[in-house]
Design a protein around this motif. Sequence first.
Motif, PDB file in Angstrom:
ATOM      1  N   UNK A 114       0.810  -1.215   0.000  1.00 37.88           N
ATOM      2  CA  UNK A 114       0.000   0.000   0.000  1.00 37.88           C
ATOM      3  C   UNK A 114       0.850   1.273   0.000  1.00 37.88           C
ATOM      4  N   UNK A 115       2.161   1.128   0.206  1.00 36.42           N
ATOM      5  CA  UNK A 115       3.035   2.311   0.366  1.00 36.42           C
ATOM      6  C   UNK A 115       3.043   3.199  -0.869  1.00 36.42           C
ATOM      7  N   UNK A 116       3.302   4.483  -0.646  1.00 35.12           N
ATOM      8  CA  UNK A 116       3.262   5.457  -1.747  1.00 35.12           C
ATOM      9  C   UNK A 116       4.519   5.432  -2.607  1.00 35.12           C
ATOM     10  N   UNK A 117       5.591   4.890  -2.061  1.00 39.95           N
ATOM     11  CA  UNK A 117       6.839   4.811  -2.828  1.00 39.95           C
ATOM     12  C   UNK A 117       7.411   6.175  -3.158  1.00 39.95           C
TER      13      UNK A 117
ATOM     14  N   UNK B 112       2.604   7.433 -11.167  1.00 47.44           N
ATOM     15  CA  UNK B 112       1.575   6.624 -11.831  1.00 47.44           C
ATOM     16  C   UNK B 112       1.903   5.127 -11.843  1.00 47.44           C
ATOM     17  N   UNK B 113       3.125   4.760 -11.481  1.00 46.37           N
ATOM     18  CA  UNK B 113       3.497   3.331 -11.487  1.00 46.37           C
ATOM     19  C   UNK B 113       3.695   2.873 -10.049  1.00 46.37           C
ATOM     20  N   UNK B 114       2.976   1.843  -9.595  1.00 41.56           N
ATOM     21  CA  UNK B 114       3.250   1.354  -8.236  1.00 41.56           C
ATOM     22  C   UNK B 114       4.700   0.918  -8.129  1.00 41.56           C
TER      23      UNK B 114
ATOM     24  N   UNK C 222      -3.427  -3.391  -0.487  1.00 42.54           N
ATOM     25  CA  UNK C 222      -3.139  -2.321  -1.443  1.00 42.54           C
ATOM     26  C   UNK C 222      -3.747  -0.987  -0.973  1.00 42.54           C
ATOM     27  N   UNK C 223      -3.655  -0.013  -1.846  1.00 41.90           N
ATOM     28  CA  UNK C 223      -4.252   1.297  -1.555  1.00 41.90           C
ATOM     29  C   UNK C 223      -4.635   1.926  -2.890  1.00 41.90           C
TER      30      UNK C 223
ATOM     31  N   UNK D 130      15.605  -2.686  -2.086  1.00 45.33           N
ATOM     32  CA  UNK D 130      15.062  -2.037  -3.284  1.00 45.33           C
ATOM     33  C   UNK D 130      14.085  -0.915  -2.950  1.00 45.33           C
ATOM     34  N   UNK D 131      13.990  -0.581  -1.671  1.00 45.86           N
ATOM     35  CA  UNK D 131      13.240   0.600  -1.261  1.00 45.86           C
ATOM     36  C   UNK D 131      14.112   1.846  -1.363  1.00 45.86           C
ATOM     37  N   UNK D 132      15.410   1.645  -1.622  1.00 44.30           N
ATOM     38  CA  UNK D 132      16.305   2.800  -1.790  1.00 44.30           C
ATOM     39  C   UNK D 132      16.876   2.771  -3.207  1.00 44.30           C
TER      40      UNK D 132
END
Length: 296
Positions: free
Chosen positions: A13-16, A25-27, A58-59, A257-259
Motif C-alpha cells: 500500500x506504500x506510496x513509494x 503513476x506506477x506502483x 493495497x491502496x 530495493x526501497x532505496x
Amino acid sequence: MRNKITKAIFPVAGLGTRFLPATKSVPKEIMTLVDRPLIQYAIDEARAAGITEFIFVTSRGKSALEDYFDHNPQLESELQKKGKDDLLETLKSTNMDSGQIAYIRQHKALGLGHAVWCARRLIGDEPFAVILPDDVIAAEKPCLQQMVEAFEETPGNMVAAMEVPMDKAKNYGVLKVAKDHGSLVRVGGMVEKPKDNPPSNLAVIGRYLLTPQILENLSSKETGAGGEIQLTDAIAKEITEGRDVFGYRFQGQRFDCGSKAGFLQATVAFGLARDELRDELAQYLHEVVNIDKAAQ
Ligand code: G1P
C-alpha cells in the motif's frame, strides 16, 4: 492450529515517494529489475516456499498491480500466432488462477502492522507468511523456503535476520538475542528503528512467518516508532507473553530495493546473473570503473 503455511500477505500500500516521479503513476512494486517487476520476485519466492494463497494489502492507485496478475488473452494469442513460445511461457508464468489472489484495501497509511491486520479475515486461525517486496533476496534456495523448512522443525514466530553495520541499525527492526544457535536465534526482545543503543546489530529483513496470535496483538492498534502501528511491536509482545520468537539468519544476498542505491545494485546483480546479459554488462562495468580510476 495447522503448522503448514499456505497463505502470504504482501503489504503493497506504500506510496513509494522515494521513487517519485516514477511512482506518480506506477506502483513501486511494478518497477523492474532487468525485466521482472519487484512483485514477481516476491511471488516466485512465495511459490517456492509452498504458498498457494496470495493476499495483497493495497491502496488507491495500485490497480496496475491487479492488472499485472490478470491473464492477458490477447497478448497470449498474439505471441502464439507469432510462434514466440519462450515469451508465451514467461507470460503465462505470471498468471494467477482464479481465487488464488485477494486484494484488501488499507484505507489509511497507519503502518506495516496495520496493513497486516487488514488481512486478518483472510488469514483466520493459521500461521501465515509476510513478504515485503522491497527486500529482494538473491539466494540459491529462496529465503522464505529456508524459513519454512526451519519452521517445520521449530514452530513459532520467525523473522528473517541479517547483521548490519551498527550505525545502520536505526533503520530496521532490531533483535535482542537471548540465545544464539547459529542460523536460528532465540529472540529476547525487539525494537523498531531504535534511535540509540540498539540491542544488537541483528536486523529484521522483510520475511516473516507468524502465528495468528499476532493479528490479535495488532487489534489493540497501539502505535510505536514514527507514530505507526508496528509489526515489530506485535511480535515483541509475543516474547513478553512467553511465546517463541526466532530470528533466522538466511543464506543469500539481500538488496534494499526501497532505496535508489539498493535498487541499482540489485539491477546490476540480477543483470550479471543473466546469461544473455552478463558479458556485455560486465564489460561496460569494467569500462566505467576504468574511466572512474583514470579521472582520479
Ligand atoms: C520494515 C520493518 C522493519 C524491518 C524492515 C526491513 O521497515 O518495519 O522492522 O527491519 O522493514 O526492510 P521499513 O523499511 O518498511 O520502514
